[in-house]
Design an enzyme around this catalytic site. Structure first.
Site, short mmCIF file in Angstrom:
data_model
loop_
_atom_site.label_atom_id
_atom_site.label_comp_id
_atom_site.label_asym_id
_atom_site.label_seq_id
_atom_site.Cartn_x
_atom_site.Cartn_y
_atom_site.Cartn_z
N GLU A 31 0.86 -1.16 0.00
CA GLU A 31 0.00 0.00 0.00
C GLU A 31 0.91 1.23 0.00
O GLU A 31 1.78 1.34 0.87
CB GLU A 31 -0.88 0.00 1.25
N ARG A 258 5.92 -12.81 9.22
CA ARG A 258 6.52 -11.51 8.93
C ARG A 258 7.81 -11.34 9.70
O ARG A 258 8.06 -12.01 10.71
CB ARG A 258 5.55 -10.36 9.16
N LYS A 268 4.70 0.94 9.01
CA LYS A 268 4.74 2.23 8.34
C LYS A 268 4.09 3.31 9.18
O LYS A 268 4.53 4.45 9.18
CB LYS A 268 4.04 2.11 6.97
P1 ATP Z 1 3.13 -2.06 7.69
O1 ATP Z 1 2.46 -2.67 8.87
O2 ATP Z 1 4.57 -1.84 7.85
O3 ATP Z 1 2.41 -0.87 7.17
P2 ATP Z 1 1.83 -3.62 5.76
O4 ATP Z 1 1.71 -5.09 5.86
O5 ATP Z 1 0.64 -2.81 6.05
O6 ATP Z 1 3.06 -3.19 6.60
P3 ATP Z 1 1.84 -3.39 2.94
O7 ATP Z 1 2.35 -2.25 2.15
O8 ATP Z 1 0.40 -3.62 2.96
O9 ATP Z 1 2.41 -3.17 4.38
O10 ATP Z 1 2.62 -4.71 2.61
C1 ATP Z 1 3.09 -5.10 1.35
C2 ATP Z 1 3.54 -6.51 1.44
O11 ATP Z 1 4.67 -6.63 2.28
C3 ATP Z 1 2.45 -7.40 2.00
O12 ATP Z 1 2.38 -8.58 1.27
C4 ATP Z 1 2.92 -7.66 3.41
O13 ATP Z 1 2.45 -8.89 3.85
C5 ATP Z 1 4.44 -7.59 3.27
N1 ATP Z 1 5.05 -7.18 4.51
C6 ATP Z 1 4.80 -6.07 5.23
N2 ATP Z 1 5.52 -6.06 6.38
C7 ATP Z 1 6.24 -7.19 6.38
C8 ATP Z 1 7.18 -7.77 7.29
N3 ATP Z 1 7.52 -7.16 8.43
N4 ATP Z 1 7.73 -8.97 6.97
C9 ATP Z 1 7.40 -9.57 5.83
N5 ATP Z 1 6.54 -9.08 4.93
C10 ATP Z 1 5.95 -7.91 5.20
MG MG Z 2 -1.03 -2.11 5.85
#
Ligand code: ATP
Ligand code: MG
Length: 766
Positions: A31, A258, A268
């Site tokens: 995102e 994760r 983020k």
């Molecule tokens: P954040 O909580 O940091 O905002 P998010 O999961 O909301 O992370 P996205 O931009 O939606 O962030 O994630 C993009 C991809 O990266 C998704 O497939 C998510 O599962 C993966 N991802 C995000 N954070 C991690 C992590 N700490 N380890 C592994 N994969 C991750």
């Molecule tokens: Mg997210």
């Protein structure tokens, strides 16, 4: 590819073998609401790596369904990160917003099938109606709207005729589904916001659960790989695709653990808070775990890729020690970076018996690095050494320059201290020394023995640079908030000195400043007038030493004795006290349990890992279980059962993980299983190493809370024992227990006792 195949690659290979897919297509779907971090790097490596390994491709897709938080600058940062890590997304970056028309059409199709409806309950009512894990939800009255009315309302939602929150579109699935996510999930909501790509075209935006599976399908994705928090969303994913009866092949979702790293934060949202609050200098601040931060600090893409490879892909969340990442960059640069000399805190040396100047040819690489290259180092009468490389009254082990001890200048001569010059305050400002002309490095015939060689720079030819040294962003391993920020995470040295080669040779290059660490010319702030270098990482894992030193401070003998006599506990160390306070105040543990956990590093980190997992689950599932109760229940099981296991076994010999214990506790809290059954499951886990969910499933231990199942059993028992019912009604209250007991027996202990009590009361008095 790594030597051992991970579980995702195993699935992919099976799917290829069975011809489920002709081509492997994955996607990385961030995102665009912040800069990507090292967790995203893991996801990038997995998705792009799998596509590469099986001759498929991976799409870069911006999951831009939330107009209020997204921005093009984040899109650029995401592209930059993927590219920098060396992956290629083909011709186009994809955007979920490009599919808005298609997704909307799918919504219309669901409405026409009677599988979706416009609901007009407000947010709070929707939550209330959803029910709880033990109670079925109830469906909104609006679910009875006709297809025509739904179509009309949906279109008017789209046109912007309603206020935010007035209506939502929901799937009509099952308000009593065991998986709470399946209780008529939201598909669309009204948002009167400007979208960074579609502008004001849309007044409704699809929810993640609806948009994601359809975007995957539209792109022909075969394996939709995401992190564990989405496990429960998989049912919706499948429901949407199956209900729409889309032509195969369709994508399937697979979850992995994760990445978390200690001493930092990795969401983020939290990173945004640091950036917006100016706690750091922008998204690319070298202290942040963002890709932009690592890049600016001087990490190489190779080191990040190696790290992602080392940590592997698993099904259980865990916290990785940041020193593992540091090891990877050190390991990479050890072979690559030319070694030069820099003095961070200069002390002037005048070599009284040296006249003229010379240039000393010196290799950039030590003998064990198979690389060629050398530079000329200017040398003359006046040089600078590191202030800490001279001591007037040294301790015994000190191997460097002292009034009595000579030292070698790296690549050059041996010098001996002749006089120490001080200012009026007694600070040393200069050393007068002599050199031995026969001691030149490589041609030494002096016969003088020295214990070490130190770095130095020529006073006249050296260049002044600014050096930025970084420490951990947070003081504690598992930071909780801004108060945990390390106030000393950045220190700036304005007047360090380097040998001239560092300046002339600089082009996106990393150096080892001998005995100091690895450094990188800051790509933003570096200029010829003011060269700026970032410290990437030290040469050794100095942090590990620093912390253990504090912790292992032995208690004086006398105190130990006292402890035995009075039966007094040893005082908690600072770190233990911090944990203890957190456990008793924030997590509301009783002091006995908090004490057991805080004192035992193995137990507390096991507990922390389980906590981390459960709070993440809780965050994702919103309110579907009581976090506070879980935290306490977890503490109890760790302090008792797990601790008992650890008396006989080492932590790595345990058959269960912290995450599995957390799952067990969650099942109890959600009343999937009873407390009594949980004990049985734990024993089984400890013995067989089987996952708790599997044990519960295989053995059919799931607690029965559904009144529809329990009621008939009660009725049957009552019908079979009319005379006992009469006696109960006649006043023999004790016979209540008879009925409850019979029900539990009939269900092999699986009926939820609370529910049974309620229902028996109701039936006996009806
Ligand atoms: P954040 O909580 O940091 O905002 P998010 O999961 O909301 O992370 P996205 O931009 O939606 O962030 O994630 C993009 C991809 O990266 C998704 O497939 C998510 O599962 C993966 N991802 C995000 N954070 C991690 C992590 N700490 N380890 C592994 N994969 C991750
Ligand atoms: Mg997210």
């Amino acid at each position: 590819m790594s030597e051992h195949k991970d579980f995702l690659r195993t699935i992919v290979e099976e799917d290829l073998k069975s011809n489920k897919y002709k081509k492997i297509i994955t996607r990385f779907p961030p995102e665009p609401n912040g800069f990507p971090h090292i967790g995203h790097a893991k996801s990038i490596c997995i998705n792009f790596g799998i596509a590469r390994d099986y001759n498929g491709y991976c799409n870069l897709r911006m999951d831009d369904t939330n107009p209020t938080t997204e921005d093009t600058k984040y899109v650029e940062a995401l592209k930059d990160a993927v590219q920098w890590l060396g992956f290629n997304w083909g011709d186009n970056v994809y955007f979920t917003s490009d599919y808005f028309p298609k997704i909307y059409n799918y919504a219309i199709e669901l409405v026409k099938m009677g599988k979706a409806y416009v609901d007009s309950l407000n947010e709070e009512e929707i939550r209330e109606y959803r029910g709880t894990v033990t109670e079925a939800g109830k469906r909104s009255v609006y679910a009875q709207r006709s297809i025509e009315e739904n179509l009309d309302l949906l279109e008017r939602m789209k046109k912007g005729e309603f206020k935010e929150g007035e209506h939502v579109l929901r799937a009509k699935i099952d308000m009593s589904a065991a998986n709470m996510k399946m209780r008529d999930p939201l598909l669309y909501r009204i948002r009167h916001a400007h979208h960074f790509r579609t502008g004001d075209e849309w007044c409704i935006y699809p929810m993640y659960d609806f948009a994601h599976c359809l975007s995957d399908y539209i792109e022909g994705v075969s394996h939709s790989i995401c992190t564990l928090e989405f496990e429960n969303n998989r049912d919706i994913y499948d429901w949407v695709l199956d209900t729409l009866n889309l032509t195969p092949p369709r994508p399937y979702q697979h979850e992995f653990a994760r990445l978390g790293i200690n001493y930092t934060v990795m969401s983020k949202r939290k990173l945004l808070e640091l950036v917006n609050g100016n706690y750091v200098n922008g998204w690319d601040d070298p202290r942040l775990p963002t890709i932009a931060g690592y890049k600016r600090r001087g990490y190489t893409p190779e080191s990040i890729l190696n790290f992602c490879d080392q940590i592997g892909i698993a099904k259980a969340n865990s916290m990785v020690d940041v020193s593992q990442l540091e090891f990877c960059i050190r390991d990479d640069l050890n072979k690559k970076a030319p070694r030069v000399m820099c003095v961070l805190d200069p002390l002037k040396i005048t070599i009284e018996n040296y006249e003229g100047t010379e240039e000393i040819e010196a290799s950039y690489y030590p003998h064990d690095v198979p690389k060629e290259g050398s530079r000329k180092i200017p040398f003359s009468k006046k040089i600078y050494i590191e202030r800490e490389d001279f001591m007037e009254n040294p301790p015994k082990e000190y191997n460097r320059l002292t009034p009595e001890q000579s030292v070698r200048l790296r690549h050059a001569y041996i010098i001996t201290c002749k006089e120490v010059i001080k200012d009026t305050n007694g600070n040393i400002i200069e050393i007068k020394a002599e050199y031995n002309p026969n001691s030149k490095s490589g041609q030494d015939t002096s016969g003088i023995k020295v214990k070490s060689a130190i770095q130095w720079v020529d006073a006249k030819e050296a260049k002044q640079i600014e050096v930025r040294l970084y420490d951990r962003l947070y003081k504690n391993e598992a930071p909780e908030g801004l108060e945990d920020l390390n106030p000393n995470s950045l220190s700036i040295i304005k007047d360090a000195l380097v040998e001239p080669a560092v300046i002339t040779d600089k082009v996106d290059e990393r150096f080892q400043f001998e005995r100091q660490g690895y450094f990188y010319a800051d790509p933003i702030d570096y200029s010829d007038e003011k060269p700026v270098f970032n410290k990437i990482v030290g040469l050794k894992d100095s942090w590990a030493k620093k912390t253990t030193k504090v912790e292992t401070k032995p208690a004086p003998k006398a105190e130990l004795k006292k402890e035995v006599i009075h039966g007094e506990a040893e005082p908690l160390t600072t770190k233990q006290q911090v944990l203890f306070d957190k456990y008793t105040t924030k997590l509301k543990l009783n002091s006995e349990v908090a004490n057991i956990l805080a004192r035992d590093e193995v137990l507390s980190s096991f507990y922390e890992e389980a906590l981390d997992y459960i709070s993440r689950l809780h965050f994702v599932n919103q309110l579907s279980f009581n976090l506070e109760n879980c935290n306490i229940a977890l503490a109890n099981i760790v302090a008792n059962e797990v601790a008992k296991e650890l008396k006989e076994k080492k932590i790595n010999e345990l058959k269960f993980t912290a995450v599995e214990i957390a799952e067990l506790i969650k099942m109890v809290d959600e009343e999937t299983i009873s407390n009594k059954i949980a004990k049985q499951v734990f024993e089984e886990m400890a013995q067989s190493g089987e996952k708790p969910t599997k044990i519960v499933e295989d053995k059919g231990l799931i607690q029965i809370s559904d009144p529809n199942i329990i009621l008939p059993i009660i009725d049957e028992i009552i019908a079979k024992n009319p005379e006992i019912k009469e006696k109960y009604k006649g006043g023999n209250q004790k016979l209540f227990g008879f009925f409850v007991g019979q029900v539990l027996k009939a269900t092999e202990g699986k009926a939820n006792p609370k529910v049974v009590n309620e229902l028996v009361t109701k039936q006996l008095n009806s």
